[in-house]
Structure formats: C-alpha cells, structure tokens
Scaffold this motif. Sequence first.
Motif, mmCIF file in Angstrom:
data_model
loop_
_atom_site.group_PDB
_atom_site.id
_atom_site.type_symbol
_atom_site.label_atom_id
_atom_site.label_comp_id
_atom_site.label_asym_id
_atom_site.label_seq_id
_atom_site.Cartn_x
_atom_site.Cartn_y
_atom_site.Cartn_z
ATOM 1 N N TYR A 1 0.833 -1.195 0.000
ATOM 2 C CA TYR A 1 0.000 0.000 0.000
ATOM 3 C C TYR A 1 0.869 1.246 0.000
ATOM 4 O O TYR A 1 2.045 1.194 0.358
ATOM 5 C CB TYR A 1 -0.871 0.054 1.262
ATOM 6 C CG TYR A 1 -1.931 -1.003 1.342
ATOM 7 C CD1 TYR A 1 -3.195 -0.790 0.797
ATOM 8 C CD2 TYR A 1 -1.683 -2.210 1.976
ATOM 9 C CE1 TYR A 1 -4.177 -1.751 0.882
ATOM 10 C CE2 TYR A 1 -2.656 -3.185 2.072
ATOM 11 C CZ TYR A 1 -3.897 -2.953 1.518
ATOM 12 O OH TYR A 1 -4.871 -3.910 1.600
ATOM 13 N N LYS A 2 0.235 2.379 -0.350
ATOM 14 C CA LYS A 2 0.834 3.692 -0.131
ATOM 15 C C LYS A 2 -0.278 4.630 0.306
ATOM 16 O O LYS A 2 -1.453 4.447 -0.055
ATOM 17 C CB LYS A 2 1.589 4.194 -1.359
ATOM 18 C CG LYS A 2 0.765 4.414 -2.605
ATOM 19 C CD LYS A 2 1.652 4.881 -3.744
ATOM 20 C CE LYS A 2 0.811 5.227 -4.964
ATOM 21 N NZ LYS A 2 1.612 5.824 -6.021
ATOM 22 N N TRP A 3 0.084 5.632 1.141
ATOM 23 C CA TRP A 3 -0.909 6.546 1.674
ATOM 24 C C TRP A 3 -0.314 7.938 1.878
ATOM 25 O O TRP A 3 0.893 8.104 1.978
ATOM 26 C CB TRP A 3 -1.505 6.013 2.977
ATOM 27 C CG TRP A 3 -0.564 6.024 4.164
ATOM 28 C CD1 TRP A 3 0.491 5.189 4.379
ATOM 29 C CD2 TRP A 3 -0.603 6.905 5.269
ATOM 30 N NE1 TRP A 3 1.100 5.485 5.552
ATOM 31 C CE2 TRP A 3 0.454 6.537 6.130
ATOM 32 C CE3 TRP A 3 -1.425 7.963 5.642
ATOM 33 C CZ2 TRP A 3 0.711 7.201 7.325
ATOM 34 C CZ3 TRP A 3 -1.177 8.626 6.828
ATOM 35 C CH2 TRP A 3 -0.120 8.246 7.663
ATOM 36 N N ARG A 4 -1.190 8.916 1.910
ATOM 37 C CA ARG A 4 -0.795 10.294 2.224
ATOM 38 C C ARG A 4 -1.995 11.024 2.796
ATOM 39 O O ARG A 4 -3.143 10.586 2.657
ATOM 40 C CB ARG A 4 -0.231 11.022 1.014
ATOM 41 C CG ARG A 4 -1.232 11.342 -0.079
ATOM 42 C CD ARG A 4 -0.534 12.030 -1.266
ATOM 43 N NE ARG A 4 -1.452 12.272 -2.340
ATOM 44 C CZ ARG A 4 -2.103 13.423 -2.524
ATOM 45 N NH1 ARG A 4 -1.916 14.436 -1.721
ATOM 46 N NH2 ARG A 4 -2.946 13.555 -3.528
ATOM 47 N N VAL A 5 -1.745 12.160 3.442
ATOM 48 C CA VAL A 5 -2.793 12.967 4.067
ATOM 49 C C VAL A 5 -2.666 14.399 3.581
ATOM 50 O O VAL A 5 -1.562 14.941 3.483
ATOM 51 C CB VAL A 5 -2.675 12.924 5.613
ATOM 52 C CG1 VAL A 5 -3.639 13.907 6.255
ATOM 53 C CG2 VAL A 5 -2.912 11.518 6.128
ATOM 54 N N THR A 6 -3.813 15.018 3.300
ATOM 55 C CA THR A 6 -3.873 16.435 2.958
ATOM 56 C C THR A 6 -4.712 17.134 4.022
ATOM 57 O O THR A 6 -5.776 16.643 4.394
ATOM 58 C CB THR A 6 -4.514 16.643 1.564
ATOM 59 O OG1 THR A 6 -3.742 15.928 0.593
ATOM 60 C CG2 THR A 6 -4.579 18.109 1.186
ATOM 61 N N SER A 7 -4.207 18.270 4.523
ATOM 62 C CA SER A 7 -4.959 19.042 5.518
ATOM 63 C C SER A 7 -5.734 20.160 4.805
ATOM 64 O O SER A 7 -5.284 20.715 3.807
ATOM 65 C CB SER A 7 -4.020 19.628 6.571
ATOM 66 O OG SER A 7 -3.010 20.403 5.972
ATOM 67 N N TYR A 8 -6.927 20.455 5.357
ATOM 68 C CA TYR A 8 -7.820 21.453 4.753
ATOM 69 C C TYR A 8 -8.316 22.440 5.805
ATOM 70 O O TYR A 8 -8.502 22.090 6.965
ATOM 71 C CB TYR A 8 -9.055 20.773 4.143
ATOM 72 C CG TYR A 8 -8.781 20.009 2.880
ATOM 73 C CD1 TYR A 8 -8.962 20.609 1.632
ATOM 74 C CD2 TYR A 8 -8.360 18.687 2.927
ATOM 75 C CE1 TYR A 8 -8.719 19.904 0.474
ATOM 76 C CE2 TYR A 8 -8.116 17.979 1.767
ATOM 77 C CZ TYR A 8 -8.296 18.589 0.543
ATOM 78 O OH TYR A 8 -8.056 17.889 -0.611
ATOM 79 N N LYS A 9 -8.555 23.679 5.342
ATOM 80 C CA LYS A 9 -9.313 24.680 6.100
ATOM 81 C C LYS A 9 -10.485 25.010 5.199
ATOM 82 O O LYS A 9 -10.332 25.677 4.176
ATOM 83 C CB LYS A 9 -8.476 25.923 6.383
ATOM 84 C CG LYS A 9 -9.248 26.967 7.157
ATOM 85 C CD LYS A 9 -8.415 28.188 7.448
ATOM 86 C CE LYS A 9 -9.267 29.189 8.202
ATOM 87 N NZ LYS A 9 -8.555 30.469 8.345
ATOM 88 N N GLY A 10 -11.648 24.441 5.557
ATOM 89 C CA GLY A 10 -12.801 24.542 4.668
ATOM 90 C C GLY A 10 -12.530 23.749 3.406
ATOM 91 O O GLY A 10 -12.173 22.575 3.464
#
Length: 172
Positions: A52-61
């Motif tokens: 597997y591979k994974w990543r995270v993106t952070s959001y403001k709205g």
Amino acid sequence: IKSTESNQTNVLFKWTSQELATHYKIFLEPGGVQKQISETEIKLDLSVAKKYKWRVTSYKGKEALHDDPAAWREFTIYGKPLDAPVISELNTKYDESIQWTKPKYTNTFHLKIERNSDNSDWKKVLENENYTPSNFRFPKKYFGGNYRISVKSKGELLQDSEWSEYQFYLAG
C-alpha cells in the motif's frame, strides 16, 4: 506490518495536526480510498498480503493547507504465517526419497539437509532457500548415515511457516 490474520487486519494511521486545519483527507492506494475526517488518526480494515501507499492532505474549509503529492508513504501488510509442511516418515531405512505436504499459498520451500555420520555435530549437506518440489531424492553419495531434514513454507507477501524437522537413518 506482520499480521496474524488471513484476510484483513486493522491498521491505525496517525499524523501530526496542522495549525488552522478543520479536517484532513487520507488517500490510500490501491483502491483509491479517500476518507475525510476531523481527527489526526483513523483505523481502516485492509487486506493482508498487499503493498500500500498513503498520504494525508490538511484542509481549512475547501482550501488545501498542505498538499504534497510526493508525500506518499509505503508499507506492506504480510499475511499470517503459512502452515508448516508435514514431512512423511520413511517406510524403511533404504528409502531414497523423502516428501512433505505443500500447504495452501506456498510458492517455495526453504530446505536444509544435515548429516551426522559419527555421532558428532550436524554438518550441512545441502541448503536451498527457494526449493520448489515437495520431495527430495537422495543421491547415492549421501547413502549411509543419520540425517536431519528441515523444511519451511514460503509464500508471496506471507510470513514463512515454522520449521518442520525429521531425523532418520539412511542405509548405505
């Protein structure tokens, strides 16, 4: 990740919180999984014996605060250990061939044959980490002596089995 499960296992993903972030989106491949959450961790049930591979993106709205497409992290989930092969006993001390079972999902075997001809230490006669047959025929040069055969199952993205061992005398 080594799992004790045969189909799926629970995996915990964690990351550092980002200032001003209202939520995060985790991306997981293969499968194109996208989950939106407000916490900095999530548990997901994933299939074993896969990479597997994974990543995270952070959001403001709706605005991405941190989106780095190159920030993929990779991992592999290895399935539970394979069953150990069962070595068949020889019928007589004159048998020239020994065999064992091939457990489900086994691709190859790790085979070790050792000899103890004068009641001293065991000496390695043969070792093959990628042996494919589920039997071994002794060449005539091996006749005469005490032997120990050790075999374990090996598979793709699965943990190796425990060793199976059998000691016997092969007449000369």
